[in-house]
Design an enzyme around this catalytic site. Structure first.
Site, mmCIF file in Angstrom:
data_model
loop_
_atom_site.group_PDB
_atom_site.id
_atom_site.type_symbol
_atom_site.label_atom_id
_atom_site.label_comp_id
_atom_site.label_asym_id
_atom_site.label_seq_id
_atom_site.Cartn_x
_atom_site.Cartn_y
_atom_site.Cartn_z
ATOM 1 N N LYS A 172 22.788 -4.460 -64.424
ATOM 2 C CA LYS A 172 22.299 -3.992 -65.736
ATOM 3 C C LYS A 172 20.776 -4.003 -65.683
ATOM 4 O O LYS A 172 20.143 -5.029 -65.850
ATOM 5 C CB LYS A 172 22.803 -4.942 -66.828
ATOM 6 N N GLU A 207 15.937 -16.838 -62.606
ATOM 7 C CA GLU A 207 14.523 -16.874 -62.213
ATOM 8 C C GLU A 207 13.758 -16.440 -63.452
ATOM 9 O O GLU A 207 13.818 -15.285 -63.868
ATOM 10 C CB GLU A 207 14.297 -15.954 -61.022
ATOM 11 N N CYS A 267 5.731 -12.945 -62.565
ATOM 12 C CA CYS A 267 6.131 -14.287 -63.001
ATOM 13 C C CYS A 267 5.459 -15.382 -62.183
ATOM 14 O O CYS A 267 5.299 -16.495 -62.654
ATOM 15 C CB CYS A 267 7.644 -14.424 -62.966
ATOM 16 N N GLU A 321 3.430 -17.695 -71.376
ATOM 17 C CA GLU A 321 3.245 -16.681 -70.340
ATOM 18 C C GLU A 321 2.646 -15.433 -70.993
ATOM 19 O O GLU A 321 3.153 -14.954 -72.003
ATOM 20 C CB GLU A 321 4.607 -16.364 -69.725
HETATM 21 P P1 ADP Z 1 11.608 -8.676 -71.987
HETATM 22 O O1 ADP Z 1 11.769 -9.451 -73.266
HETATM 23 O O2 ADP Z 1 10.264 -8.804 -71.438
HETATM 24 O O3 ADP Z 1 12.099 -7.254 -72.050
HETATM 25 P P2 ADP Z 1 13.923 -10.017 -71.035
HETATM 26 O O4 ADP Z 1 13.874 -11.237 -70.228
HETATM 27 O O5 ADP Z 1 14.355 -10.128 -72.442
HETATM 28 O O6 ADP Z 1 12.500 -9.361 -70.903
HETATM 29 O O7 ADP Z 1 14.852 -8.906 -70.387
HETATM 30 C C1 ADP Z 1 15.239 -8.884 -69.058
HETATM 31 C C2 ADP Z 1 16.622 -8.296 -68.976
HETATM 32 O O8 ADP Z 1 17.520 -9.054 -69.786
HETATM 33 C C3 ADP Z 1 16.761 -6.862 -69.441
HETATM 34 O O9 ADP Z 1 17.621 -6.189 -68.536
HETATM 35 C C4 ADP Z 1 17.418 -7.002 -70.798
HETATM 36 O O10 ADP Z 1 18.181 -5.887 -71.145
HETATM 37 C C5 ADP Z 1 18.314 -8.187 -70.585
HETATM 38 N N1 ADP Z 1 18.705 -8.922 -71.802
HETATM 39 C C6 ADP Z 1 18.001 -9.088 -72.939
HETATM 40 N N2 ADP Z 1 18.666 -9.880 -73.816
HETATM 41 C C7 ADP Z 1 19.829 -10.243 -73.217
HETATM 42 C C8 ADP Z 1 20.927 -11.085 -73.576
HETATM 43 N N3 ADP Z 1 20.984 -11.715 -74.749
HETATM 44 N N4 ADP Z 1 21.929 -11.248 -72.678
HETATM 45 C C9 ADP Z 1 21.883 -10.646 -71.474
HETATM 46 N N5 ADP Z 1 20.874 -9.846 -71.076
HETATM 47 C C10 ADP Z 1 19.848 -9.634 -71.920
#
Ligand code: ADP
Length: 494
Positions: free
Chosen positions: A189, A265, A299, A398
């Site tokens: 995903k 990570e 990161c 961060e």
């Molecule tokens: P940012 O907030 O900088 O976009 P995230 O760490 O939220 O970074 O997002 C990284 C990944 O996690 C993306 O692929 C996003 O779609 C996914 N994501 C965001 N929220 C969830 C969740 N609750 N469960 C699983 N995946 C998620």
């Protein structure tokens, strides 16, 4: 800085996702826009997959794991991943243009995001081929007489890989290829801002390799709930994730009811302890470069510089000069090493944190805003903040931007205490003229990785990961491969 718009390289990626061997759109045909961060223009669309699409992808991966011999046929997996490495290599200029289009990563520094991950596919194919899956631990005494014990290292099952947008192609490869080589099936995903590095990977797998239907799936979506559905699904055995600590906590919680193995990570707020005997001319220009390259969207970036009070002004001057001369500009123009932030939302967040730093008493040495000669594109000036309070928001959160904070310290013990004053523990750096002294400091830093005198800890052959709230588990190295395997101990007649 280089001004002007040169987006002739813009290239839209495949709009479709890969489920059960078929490139497809979501049933409703809904799509979402992908923006080129250097021009702020819509570069194209991606299919907007749903929870239902995710459920189908997980079903396909489950069937492929349970009903085919993918998990048992090491030679076939080696064949497929060798094919994949060659196919990615054939497509690399296409992948590079798609990557720059969706991320805004400068072409000059794109090698680490294209050539390096392609080389890692070959690395994992070889590592997996030579791995000892069945280990004889010899004869053990038991109350019932002697027993031979063997450990069989087996794939975990269906692995869900959730990736972020900062280095999307690299992380798509890093999270999925060792999992596949170890015999798992995978549902990837990709992040909303960078769907194409995932959809192109899916297209290449299905068009140019023998990887069977269902073994590798990519679900593209603009909704966080689709990632959440993957981490909650009882048919998924493991989640591997790179992203923010907040999302990592959510994934851990949603995987808890089914006791999923979770490899995380997460964020970092790494400190660079510059000791008073360090070669400042070597350490500080490099520190400034690391902060700006990738627009600070890394990161592992050592974003907190700790300078000895005895050489504070000298250090600030070197950092200031390096940041003011850093080549910022259009990612398609060779020579530029810092492009835009990925989105307007990210730029706002970075600028907001800089303001919060100044409000909390930090001294703005250079930067702090939008480059005047780059009004179009989500650019941020390389920014240096001095006199930063270690407890302030800018020192604790961060930033993910081209920003360095500098805090003075008096003794090595003070520096170590400031470095460890963080919920994070991903990386760290020490600079010193005395490597033994630097080693002593490095050992006391509560992080998963440390660089001494610019010699990077990071690479495919060495384990990488975080302590504290920076993560769980390790990528890379043999340890990174073992994360995708479970040891089954078998007792048998001696
Ligand atoms: P940012 O907030 O900088 O976009 P995230 O760490 O939220 O970074 O997002 C990284 C990944 O996690 C993306 O692929 C996003 O779609 C996914 N994501 C965001 N929220 C969830 C969740 N609750 N469960 C699983 N995946 C998620």
């Amino acid at each position: 800085m280089t001004s002007g718009q040169n987006d002739s390289g813009v290239l839209a990626g495949d709009e479709r996702m890969l489920i059960d061997g078929e490139l497809q759109y979501t049933a409703s045909g809904a799509t979402f826009d992908v923006i080129h961060p250097a021009s702020e223009q819509v570069a194209g669309q991606a299919t907007d997959g749903t929870v239902e699409d995710m459920e189908r992808a997980v079903g396909a991966a489950r069937r492929a794991f349970d009903e085919t011999d993918w998990s048992r046929d090491l030679e076939f997996r080696y064949h497929c991943l060798t094919q994949l490495a060659a196919a990615l290599d054939r497509n690399k200029e296409h992948l590079r243009r798609v990557l720059i289009t969706e991320v805004g990563c400068p072409i000059t520094v794109s090698g680490s995001q294209i050539e390096s991950p392609i080389a890692e596919v070959t690395h994992w194919a070889e590592h997996g081929k030579n791995f000892e899956y069945l280990v004889d631990t010899g004869v053990h005494d038991t109350p019932m007489g002697p027993a031979r014990r063997m450990i069989h290292h087996e794939p975990i099952g269906v692995v869900g890989a959730i990736t972020p947008w900062n280095v999307p192609f690299y992380l798509n490869i890093a999270e999925t290829v060792p999992a596949l080589m170890a015999g798992n099936t995978v549902v990837l995903k990709p992040a909303q801002l960078t769907p194409w590095s995932g959809s192109e990977y899916g297209r290449i797998v299905t068009e140019e390799t023998d990887i069977p239907a269902g073994v590798f799936n990519v679900v593209v979506s603009n909704a966080n709930e689709v990632g959440a559905a993957l981490s909650a699904d009882s048919r998924v055995d493991m989640i591997t994730f790179t992203g923010s600590t907040a999302t990592g906590r959510a994934i851990l919680a949603s995987g808890a009811p089914t006791v999923k193995k979770t490899l995380l990570e997460l964020g970092g707020k790494s400190a660079h302890i510059v000791l008073d005997d360090a070669d400042f001319n070597a350490a500080l220009p490099l520190a400034a470069m690391m902060a700006c390259v990738m627009s600070g969207q890394s990161c592992i970036l050592p974003s907190r510089i700790l300078l000895p009070r005895s050489r504070y002004d000298e250090g600030l001057e070197l950092l200031k000069t390096s940041m003011e001369n850093f080549p910022v500009g259009d990612p398609w123009t060779p020579g530029n090493m810092q492009g835009p932030q990925i989105s307007e939302g990210q730029r706002k967040k970075v600028l907001g944190l800089i303001t919060s730093g100044v409000d909390s008493g930090a001294r703005l040495i250079t930067g702090g805003g939008i480059p005047r000669d780059l009004p179009v594109g989500y650019y941020v000036q390389p920014t240096l903040l001095a006199d930063v309070d270690p407890d302030s928001q800018i020192s604790q959160e961060e930033i993910f931007g081209p920003v360095l904070t500098v805090t003075p310290y008096d003794t090595d013990d003070d520096a170590i205490a400031i470095a460890n004053n963080s919920i994070y523990g991903l990386s760290g750096e020490v600079s010193s003229g005395d490597v033994d002294r630097a080693m002593g400091v490095a050992k006391r830093m509560r992080t998963g990785n440390v660089t001494i005198n610019g010699k990077s800890h990071f690479g495919i052959t060495s384990p990488f990961g975080g302590t504290k709230q920076s993560g769980l588990g390790r990528r890379n190295g043999d340890e990174g491969y073992r994360e995708y395997l479970e040891g089954k101990t078998i007792g048998l007649p001696a």
